[in-house]
Design a protein around this motif. Structure first.
Motif, PDB file in Angstrom:
ATOM      1  N   GLY A  25     -13.201 -19.078 -41.098  1.00 24.16           N
ATOM      2  CA  GLY A  25     -13.264 -20.454 -41.587  1.00 24.16           C
ATOM      3  C   GLY A  25     -13.411 -20.524 -43.090  1.00 24.16           C
ATOM      4  O   GLY A  25     -12.865 -21.419 -43.734  1.00 24.16           O
ATOM      5  N   LEU A  26     -14.154 -19.561 -43.668  1.00 28.16           N
ATOM      6  CA  LEU A  26     -14.274 -19.506 -45.133  1.00 28.16           C
ATOM      7  C   LEU A  26     -12.910 -19.268 -45.779  1.00 28.16           C
ATOM      8  O   LEU A  26     -12.508 -19.979 -46.703  1.00 28.16           O
ATOM      9  N   GLY A  27     -12.211 -18.259 -45.278  1.00 26.89           N
ATOM     10  CA  GLY A  27     -10.891 -17.948 -45.827  1.00 26.89           C
ATOM     11  C   GLY A  27      -9.891 -19.062 -45.608  1.00 26.89           C
ATOM     12  O   GLY A  27      -9.128 -19.436 -46.501  1.00 26.89           O
ATOM     13  N   SER A  28      -9.900 -19.614 -44.402  1.00 29.38           N
ATOM     14  CA  SER A  28      -8.954 -20.682 -44.097  1.00 29.38           C
ATOM     15  C   SER A  28      -9.251 -21.939 -44.909  1.00 29.38           C
ATOM     16  O   SER A  28      -8.330 -22.635 -45.333  1.00 29.38           O
ATOM     17  N   GLY A  29     -10.533 -22.214 -45.138  1.00 25.72           N
ATOM     18  CA  GLY A  29     -10.895 -23.374 -45.954  1.00 25.72           C
ATOM     19  C   GLY A  29     -10.376 -23.252 -47.366  1.00 25.72           C
ATOM     20  O   GLY A  29      -9.914 -24.227 -47.968  1.00 25.72           O
ATOM     21  N   ILE A  30     -10.431 -22.037 -47.920  1.00 21.84           N
ATOM     22  CA  ILE A  30      -9.901 -21.819 -49.272  1.00 21.84           C
ATOM     23  C   ILE A  30      -8.384 -22.006 -49.294  1.00 21.84           C
ATOM     24  O   ILE A  30      -7.834 -22.628 -50.201  1.00 21.84           O
ATOM     25  N   PHE A  31      -7.699 -21.502 -48.261  1.00 25.16           N
ATOM     26  CA  PHE A  31      -6.255 -21.730 -48.159  1.00 25.16           C
ATOM     27  C   PHE A  31      -5.959 -23.227 -48.066  1.00 25.16           C
ATOM     28  O   PHE A  31      -5.001 -23.706 -48.667  1.00 25.16           O
ATOM     29  N   LYS A  32      -6.776 -23.962 -47.315  1.00 25.21           N
ATOM     30  CA  LYS A  32      -6.529 -25.394 -47.112  1.00 25.21           C
ATOM     31  C   LYS A  32      -6.732 -26.195 -48.393  1.00 25.21           C
ATOM     32  O   LYS A  32      -6.129 -27.252 -48.565  1.00 25.21           O
ATOM     33  N   ILE A  33      -7.585 -25.714 -49.305  1.00 21.54           N
ATOM     34  CA  ILE A  33      -7.746 -26.393 -50.599  1.00 21.54           C
ATOM     35  C   ILE A  33      -6.416 -26.395 -51.349  1.00 21.54           C
ATOM     36  O   ILE A  33      -5.943 -27.434 -51.822  1.00 21.54           O
ATOM     37  N   PHE A  34      -5.813 -25.206 -51.433  1.00 20.34           N
ATOM     38  CA  PHE A  34      -4.533 -25.105 -52.144  1.00 20.34           C
ATOM     39  C   PHE A  34      -3.415 -25.817 -51.384  1.00 20.34           C
ATOM     40  O   PHE A  34      -2.518 -26.392 -51.993  1.00 20.34           O
ATOM     41  N   GLU A  35      -3.488 -25.775 -50.058  1.00 23.08           N
ATOM     42  CA  GLU A  35      -2.490 -26.486 -49.257  1.00 23.08           C
ATOM     43  C   GLU A  35      -2.570 -27.989 -49.512  1.00 23.08           C
ATOM     44  O   GLU A  35      -1.542 -28.663 -49.643  1.00 23.08           O
ATOM     45  N   GLY A  36      -3.780 -28.512 -49.603  1.00 24.12           N
ATOM     46  CA  GLY A  36      -3.948 -29.946 -49.857  1.00 24.12           C
ATOM     47  C   GLY A  36      -3.380 -30.361 -51.204  1.00 24.12           C
ATOM     48  O   GLY A  36      -2.704 -31.391 -51.316  1.00 24.12           O
ATOM     49  N   ARG A  53       9.871 -32.603 -48.647  1.00 23.89           N
ATOM     50  CA  ARG A  53       9.190 -31.504 -49.336  1.00 23.89           C
ATOM     51  C   ARG A  53       7.809 -31.267 -48.735  1.00 23.89           C
ATOM     52  O   ARG A  53       7.372 -30.135 -48.614  1.00 23.89           O
ATOM     53  N   ALA A  54       7.085 -32.325 -48.380  1.00 24.76           N
ATOM     54  CA  ALA A  54       5.732 -32.183 -47.844  1.00 24.76           C
ATOM     55  C   ALA A  54       5.743 -31.398 -46.533  1.00 24.76           C
ATOM     56  O   ALA A  54       4.880 -30.554 -46.305  1.00 24.76           O
ATOM     57  N   GLU A  55       6.713 -31.655 -45.680  1.00 24.75           N
ATOM     58  CA  GLU A  55       6.822 -30.922 -44.421  1.00 24.75           C
ATOM     59  C   GLU A  55       7.100 -29.445 -44.669  1.00 24.75           C
ATOM     60  O   GLU A  55       6.543 -28.584 -43.981  1.00 24.75           O
ATOM     61  N   GLU A  56       7.925 -29.145 -45.642  1.00 23.84           N
ATOM     62  CA  GLU A  56       8.235 -27.753 -45.969  1.00 23.84           C
ATOM     63  C   GLU A  56       7.009 -27.030 -46.513  1.00 23.84           C
ATOM     64  O   GLU A  56       6.765 -25.868 -46.182  1.00 23.84           O
ATOM     65  N   VAL A  57       6.221 -27.719 -47.328  1.00 22.06           N
ATOM     66  CA  VAL A  57       5.007 -27.120 -47.880  1.00 22.06           C
ATOM     67  C   VAL A  57       4.004 -26.837 -46.770  1.00 22.06           C
ATOM     68  O   VAL A  57       3.395 -25.767 -46.714  1.00 22.06           O
ATOM     69  N   GLU A  58       3.819 -27.791 -45.858  1.00 23.53           N
ATOM     70  CA  GLU A  58       2.891 -27.591 -44.745  1.00 23.53           C
ATOM     71  C   GLU A  58       3.337 -26.435 -43.857  1.00 23.53           C
ATOM     72  O   GLU A  58       2.510 -25.625 -43.421  1.00 23.53           O
ATOM     73  N   ALA A  59       4.622 -26.342 -43.588  1.00 22.48           N
ATOM     74  CA  ALA A  59       5.135 -25.240 -42.770  1.00 22.48           C
ATOM     75  C   ALA A  59       4.930 -23.905 -43.469  1.00 22.48           C
ATOM     76  O   ALA A  59       4.591 -22.902 -42.821  1.00 22.48           O
ATOM     77  N   PHE A  60       5.101 -23.881 -44.783  1.00 26.21           N
ATOM     78  CA  PHE A  60       4.899 -22.652 -45.553  1.00 26.21           C
ATOM     79  C   PHE A  60       3.450 -22.182 -45.460  1.00 26.21           C
ATOM     80  O   PHE A  60       3.176 -21.010 -45.207  1.00 26.21           O
ATOM     81  N   PHE A  61       2.503 -23.107 -45.651  1.00 30.23           N
ATOM     82  CA  PHE A  61       1.098 -22.726 -45.600  1.00 30.23           C
ATOM     83  C   PHE A  61       0.659 -22.346 -44.191  1.00 30.23           C
ATOM     84  O   PHE A  61      -0.223 -21.504 -44.023  1.00 30.23           O
TER      85      PHE A  61
END
Length: 91
Positions: A25-36, A53-61
């Protein structure tokens, strides 16, 4: 005489524990910051210039986040991910 039969309900070896889920959860939370942040920028681009573009970014993350499944395995992992995702940028 009792005959021993192995149980078919043995615990799986790939079950994720609470501590492991919280660490993920710590690692995923950090990824989600950049994803947001990236999703916000892509959404603003969708409004003016480009489409989807937003859908492509979400799929990438979703593809590059190695901690997501382990973090979502338990409630403690989900809560840890949420606290990191909101707490670090808010702090």
């Amino acid at each position: 005489m009792a005959i021993f039969t192995p149980s078919t309900s043995t615990p799986k070896q790939n079950d994720i524990g609470v501590a492991q889920s919280m660490l993920a959860g710590l690692g995923s939370g950090i990824f989600k910051i950049f994803e947001g942040a990236a999703t916000l920028a892509a959404t603003l681009m969708d409004l003016g210039v480009d489409k989807n573009r937003a859908e492509e970014v979400e799929a990438f993350f979703e593809k590059i986040n190695p901690f997501d499944e382990a973090a979502e395995a338990t409630a403690a992992g989900k809560i840890t991910e949420l606290i990191v995702n909101i707490g670090i940028p808010g702090g």
